[in-house]
Design an enzyme around this catalytic site. Structure first.
Site, PDB file in Angstrom:
ATOM      1  N   ARG A  27       0.817  -1.215   0.000  1.00 44.21           N
ATOM      2  CA  ARG A  27       0.000   0.000   0.000  1.00 44.21           C
ATOM      3  C   ARG A  27       0.853   1.268   0.000  1.00 44.21           C
ATOM      4  O   ARG A  27       0.339   2.353  -0.243  1.00 44.21           O
ATOM      5  CB  ARG A  27      -0.915  -0.001   1.234  1.00 44.21           C
ATOM      6  CG  ARG A  27      -2.037  -1.011   1.141  1.00 44.21           C
ATOM      7  CD  ARG A  27      -2.721  -1.173   2.481  1.00 44.21           C
ATOM      8  NE  ARG A  27      -3.306   0.061   2.953  1.00 44.21           N
ATOM      9  CZ  ARG A  27      -4.537   0.455   2.705  1.00 44.21           C
ATOM     10  NH1 ARG A  27      -5.327  -0.290   1.983  1.00 44.21           N
ATOM     11  NH2 ARG A  27      -4.994   1.591   3.181  1.00 44.21           N
ATOM     12  N   GLY A 102      -6.853   7.816   8.072  1.00 40.66           N
ATOM     13  CA  GLY A 102      -7.847   8.856   7.790  1.00 40.66           C
ATOM     14  C   GLY A 102      -7.360  10.204   8.280  1.00 40.66           C
ATOM     15  O   GLY A 102      -6.162  10.404   8.520  1.00 40.66           O
TER      16      GLY A 102
END
Ligand code: F6R
Length: 608
Positions: A27, A102
């Site tokens: 990722r 986030g």
């Protein structure tokens, strides 16, 4: 993007967390860290900027013993990559440790309040605020404290939290950022992505927005942000680790390019029954379709390029003007979206923040949402009215390849489904399209076996400062995807625009040796494209054309040509993209770049 792995159970926490983080390396990240609680409630946190290997080296002498822990790979959003900004972030008194994916949008307000109370901060992150809020609100009950904290947070967050006050307990909170649990009778793995838990178990529970997972030893229970207990269902996933590994290829990208014939066939098999498209209850009824007077398409990056191609086929089948808009733009500009609008949302990951936000905005205006995604149970899949899956299997390489072609298959079959239901397609035409779609499988397979020219071609373009990608009509849309592919993994600037636009300014950039790549699959535009090739050659450019078999004039005027099999003009992007994917791959390799993990990029962009 950031990755979270947590563990709570009977086994060694560190082993499971590090293994999960290793799986999530694809990722992209800039630092990593872990916190483990031992039996006596002692919390040890180790964080390092750089690769996971550096963290692992730091852990070897420590022998962290404990059955509860959290770990993280970070991709900086607030604060530069550094040890202090890496996660986990620990509260001021050292009793709470937090990992977070986030953005906490109101962290500045929250931080000011905590500063006013005398708290001090060691990092530049929004996450440290969460750790200190836990300390500030601590009631003596972990879950109750989490409910109080959750009420204060605005933005997107997937959180994993442990505390020395609560040995044997792990909390997971989810809002707008994915979080899943892998469960067995020994314990629970908490993760931001399913691959991180696949080795541990295939039984998963996905958290929804506004939900808390409370894990205690080998047990777990679920609560809303209001603190009310909720029941959750377990799903069994059939992905295995082999599917997510490289399968003998040098890179995931190459493996994924080569999987395309197989996954296109799988996608078609899932959507076509007895020679006709049949999408079951995951499409709209004739009445619902008749109620739409507008169809919009939205997505980001490669998924947007697929959406633009799909739009052309929708217009052809439905005879209706359709509209497409980049998701990060659509979110803020939707004057015409209303309850008569269908919004088609395309996203490989199903977690892209911009796409999700545009979709939510449209939904609030009454639009119906049809999502095309590759990830079952993803946020976009869960929030859409109808979902069509790509069936591409896990896509690990950051550069999207097989997701693009299967997104196209979804779009084509949805258009056929709509046309059929609205009585706009007779059976014969429908079946002819279906046959053309199935014929793509063999044609893709053929192209995959003809891999050879790309190494040489990459040698010719690898030292260029910029590359032009041109095409007309639908070929322009294919060229846009080719340009994105080369940019993201070779780091060569590539610009794409309709061939006819060249003479309106950009031709001034052409000089000896500048590579110009033409996509030419539309017979009706062949003559015009030939003129464009001559036009750029006259300025000394090097021309590489990706053309349909039988277009012999292209060979006469281009320096190099790669031919793709003939097909229905609307379906040509499925074939035209393959040489462009190979070319990008070989160019990246020739330049010594990290093909699967290009700099500054992440597989899933969950922040807006
Ligand atoms: C390019 C690429 C990105 C994604 C974009 C949207 O190779 O992968 O441009 O297509 O970030 O991602 P999804 O499809 O997950 O919404």
């Amino acid at each position: 993007m950031c990755g979270i792995v947590g563990y709570c159970g009977k086994k060694n926490a560190e082993d499971h967390i590090i293994h999960g983080l290793e799986i999530l390396e694809y990722r992209g990240y800039d630092s990593a860290g872990i916190s483990v609680l031992n039996e006596d409630g002692k919390l040890t946190t180790v964080k390092r900027v750089g690769k996971l290997e550096i963290l692992k080296d730091a852990l070897t002498s420590l022998h962290l013993e404990g059955h509860v822990g959290i770990g993280h790979t970070r991709w900086a959003t607030h604060g530069i990559p550094s040890d202090k900004n890496a996660h986990p972030q620990v509260s001021e008194d050292g009793s709470f440790s937090v990992v977070h994916n986030g953005i906490i949008e109101n962290f500045i307000d929250l931080k000011s309040k905590l500063l006013a109370k005398g708290y001090t901060f060691k990092s530049d992150t929004d996450t440290e605020v969460v750790a200190n809020l836990f300390q500030d609100y601590n009631t003596g009950d972990f879950l109750e404290t989490a409910v109080k904290v959750a009420k204060d947070l605005k933005g997107a967050f997937a959180l994993g939290i442990i505390s020395s006050h609560y040995p044997g307990e792990l909390l997971g909170l989810r809002y707008q950022s994915p979080l899943v649990l892998g469960v067995d009778d020994q314990g629970t793995i908490l993760a931001s992505d399913i691959p991180a838990i696949m080795d541990y178990t295939k039984d998963i529970i996905s958290l929804e927005n506004g939900e808390i997972a409370y894990c205690q030893e080998d047990q777990r229970s679920f609560y809303s942000f209001e603190g009310e207990e909720i029941q959750k269902n377990m799903e069994h996933i059939d992905w295995n680790f082999e599917q997510a590994s490289k399968d003998g290829y040098a890179h995931f990208m190459l493996k994924e390019i080569h999987e395309q014939a197989e996954v296109i066939k799988k996608a078609l098999d899932m959507k076509i029954k007895d020679g006709k498209v049949s999408l079951g209850d995951q499409s709209f009824s004739k009445e619902e379709l008749a109620s739409f007077d507008k169809i919009y398409f939205t997505a980001c990056g490669t998924a947007y390029h697929a959406a633009e191609v799909g739009l052309r086929f929708f217009e052809e089948i439905l005879g209706l003007k359709c509209q497409s808009e980049i998701a990060s733009e659509l979110k803020y500009y939707q004057p015409f979206i209303d309850d008569k609008t269908l919004l088609v949302v395309v996203s490989q990951s199903g977690e892209t923040g911009d796409t999700l936000a545009a979709m939510e905005e449209a939904k609030a205006k009454g639009a119906k949402i049809l999502a095309i995604t590759n990830v079952v149970g993803s946020s976009i899949a869960r929030q859409a009215d109808k979902v069509q899956y790509c069936f591409a299997g896990p896509e690990i390489s950051v550069a999207s390849t097989k997701a693009y072609t299967t997104q196209l298959i979804c779009l084509y079959t949805i258009a056929l489904d709509f046309g059929q239901k609205l009585g706009l397609l007779d059976d014969q035409t429908h079946q002819a399209y279906v046959q053309d779609l199935y014929d793509l499988v063999g044609k893709v397979d053929l192209l995959l076996r003809r891999e050879d020219p790309y190494k040489d071609l990459a040698g010719k373009i690898k030292n260029a400062k910029e590359i032009f990608y041109l095409g007309r009509g639908i070929d322009y849309l294919s060229a846009k995807e080719g340009a994105l592919k080369i940019k993201e993994i070779s780091y060569i600037n590539a610009v794409s625009f309709p061939s006819g636009e060249l003479k309106h300014g950009s031709i001034a950039l052409l000089e000896d040796g500048v590579p110009v790549i033409f996509v030419i699959t539309q017979e009706s535009l062949l003559d015009k494209s030939i003129s464009n090739i001559k036009e750029v050659k006259a300025r000394g450019a090097y021309t590489l054309s990706i053309a349909m078999e039988g277009m012999d004039q292209v060979d006469e005027v281009s320096d190099d040509v790669v031919k793709v099999p003939r097909t229905n003009p609307f379906f040509a992007p499925v074939l035209a993209v393959l040489p462009q994917q190979f070319l990008a791959y070989e160019t990246s390799l020739a330049l010594g770049n990290d093909v699967d993990k290009p700099r500054n990029l992440a597989k899933s962009v969950t922040v807006e």
